[in-house]
Scaffold this motif. Structure first.
Motif, mmCIF file in Angstrom:
data_model
loop_
_atom_site.group_PDB
_atom_site.id
_atom_site.type_symbol
_atom_site.label_atom_id
_atom_site.label_comp_id
_atom_site.label_asym_id
_atom_site.label_seq_id
_atom_site.Cartn_x
_atom_site.Cartn_y
_atom_site.Cartn_z
ATOM 1 N N ALA A 199 34.755 50.650 30.545
ATOM 2 C CA ALA A 199 34.531 52.080 30.274
ATOM 3 C C ALA A 199 35.598 52.953 30.914
ATOM 4 O O ALA A 199 35.942 54.018 30.397
ATOM 5 C CB ALA A 199 33.144 52.486 30.774
ATOM 6 N N GLU A 200 36.140 52.513 32.061
ATOM 7 C CA GLU A 200 37.196 53.268 32.742
ATOM 8 C C GLU A 200 38.387 52.340 32.964
ATOM 9 O O GLU A 200 38.431 51.604 33.958
ATOM 10 C CB GLU A 200 36.705 53.813 34.077
ATOM 11 N N PRO A 201 39.343 52.310 32.048
ATOM 12 C CA PRO A 201 40.449 51.363 32.128
ATOM 13 C C PRO A 201 41.172 51.392 33.478
ATOM 14 O O PRO A 201 41.577 52.454 33.964
ATOM 15 C CB PRO A 201 41.380 51.817 30.996
ATOM 16 N N GLY A 202 41.302 50.229 34.073
ATOM 17 C CA GLY A 202 42.030 50.089 35.327
ATOM 18 C C GLY A 202 41.183 50.242 36.569
ATOM 19 O O GLY A 202 41.629 49.872 37.665
ATOM 20 N N ALA A 203 39.967 50.754 36.437
ATOM 21 C CA ALA A 203 39.149 51.031 37.617
ATOM 22 C C ALA A 203 38.777 49.752 38.363
ATOM 23 O O ALA A 203 38.883 49.686 39.596
ATOM 24 C CB ALA A 203 37.887 51.784 37.213
ATOM 25 N N ASP A 204 38.348 48.729 37.646
ATOM 26 C CA ASP A 204 37.944 47.480 38.302
ATOM 27 C C ASP A 204 39.136 46.799 38.965
ATOM 28 O O ASP A 204 39.038 46.291 40.086
ATOM 29 C CB ASP A 204 37.299 46.534 37.291
ATOM 30 N N ALA A 205 40.277 46.774 38.266
ATOM 31 C CA ALA A 205 41.471 46.150 38.830
ATOM 32 C C ALA A 205 41.955 46.908 40.062
ATOM 33 O O ALA A 205 42.359 46.307 41.068
ATOM 34 C CB ALA A 205 42.578 46.082 37.781
#
Length: 278
Positions: A199-205
């Motif tokens: 849902a939020e690109p890059g947030a988990d990484a």
């Protein structure tokens, strides 16, 4: 992970520039340097003329093996005192299994370094890339002509596409990322769904990297009808990156060769030192 052994591959007739670059990297981090000197053997003659040409083939093979021995001895002499420690070995495989031969040797190093001389040797370059990426389980570092490679970069661009290969490249470079002043996690036209970037690109990484002490910034970039490669190249210049980190061959090798892809474009013309992992 920490790099304790660096492998570099050279041909029997190449110069010493790649050796010097690899030795300098070893001095920078106190690593051991492993050098593999490789010559690609011609296949044995077959068919009705085999008996006629076999003697010439044997003579050429003996000459190649003698050249390999001389080059290995010269490399050992050249490296004396230039790296914390070093070893030199040589191989003389036929083209059909040269990548496997190189890949087996690369399993005993933490990273394989490709200097400008190796990158200019198309046959040896392709065999070394395939061996390092697909037969070693270890990353590689491309060093183009005129660049200043370092294993202690200050600014790093991570090309993130949420694939397994990107994750592997990040994991292999974690020590460097944690030591950098700035790390830019870069996505080009990220897809916001559970099968891609979430849902939020890059947030988990970014959260993963932050837990490892990485000073990370997430950059979501539109392609605006430019290729992904061009966007990454331009952004690397904009942020004055010392190093690019990316996964290699997210698609099959055959598909990339036919249709092109980010990996192929970067391998053909790396804009700066690039760490790749598959």
């Amino acid at each position: 992970m920490a790099f304790r052994t660096i492998l570099t591959v050279i041909g029997p007739s190449t110069g010493d520039n790649d050796l010097k670059l690899a030795a300098d990297l070893c001095n920078e981090i106190g690593a051991h340097l492993a050098v593999l000197v490789v010559a690609i053997a011609a296949p044995p003659p077959v068919g009705e003329y085999a008996a006629v040409v076999s003697e010439a083939w044997l003579e050429a093979r003996q000459a190649d093996e003698n050249l390999l021995k001389k080059r290995a001895a010269a490399v050992s002499a050249f490296l004396a005192g230039r790296a914390p420690s070093a070893d030199v070995s040589s191989e003389y495989p036929e083209a059909g299994w040269a990548d496997d031969t190189i890949g087996r040797r690369a399993r005993y190093a933490d990273i394989t370094v490709f200097g400008p001389e190796l990158l200019a040797n198309e046959t040896l370059k392709s065999k070394t890339i395939e061996g390092a990426l697909f037969s070693s389980g270890k990353p590689l570092l491309l060093i183009p002509q005129g660049s200043r490679p370092t294993l202690k970069p200050k600014r790093v661009l991570v090309a993130w596409d949420a694939r397994l290969e990107s994750s592997r490249a990040v994991r292999e470079s974690l020590d460097m990322l944690a030591g950098a002043d700035e790390v830019h996690l870069v996505m080009v036209d990220p897809v916001e769904d559970e099968y891609h970037h979430g849902a939020e690109p890059g947030a988990d990484a970014a959260a993963y990297l932050a837990r490892h002490g990485v000073n990370v910034t997430v950059d979501r970039l539109p392609s605006l009808n430019h290729s992904v490669v061009d966007v990454l190249r331009r952004h690397a210049v904009d942020i004055a990156a010392d190093l690019m980190v990316m996964g290699a061959y997210g698609h099959s090798r055959l598909r990339e060769r036919i249709f092109g892809g980010v990996t192929i474009s970067m391998l053909e013309d790396p804009p700066m030192p690039i760490l790749m992992a598959h």
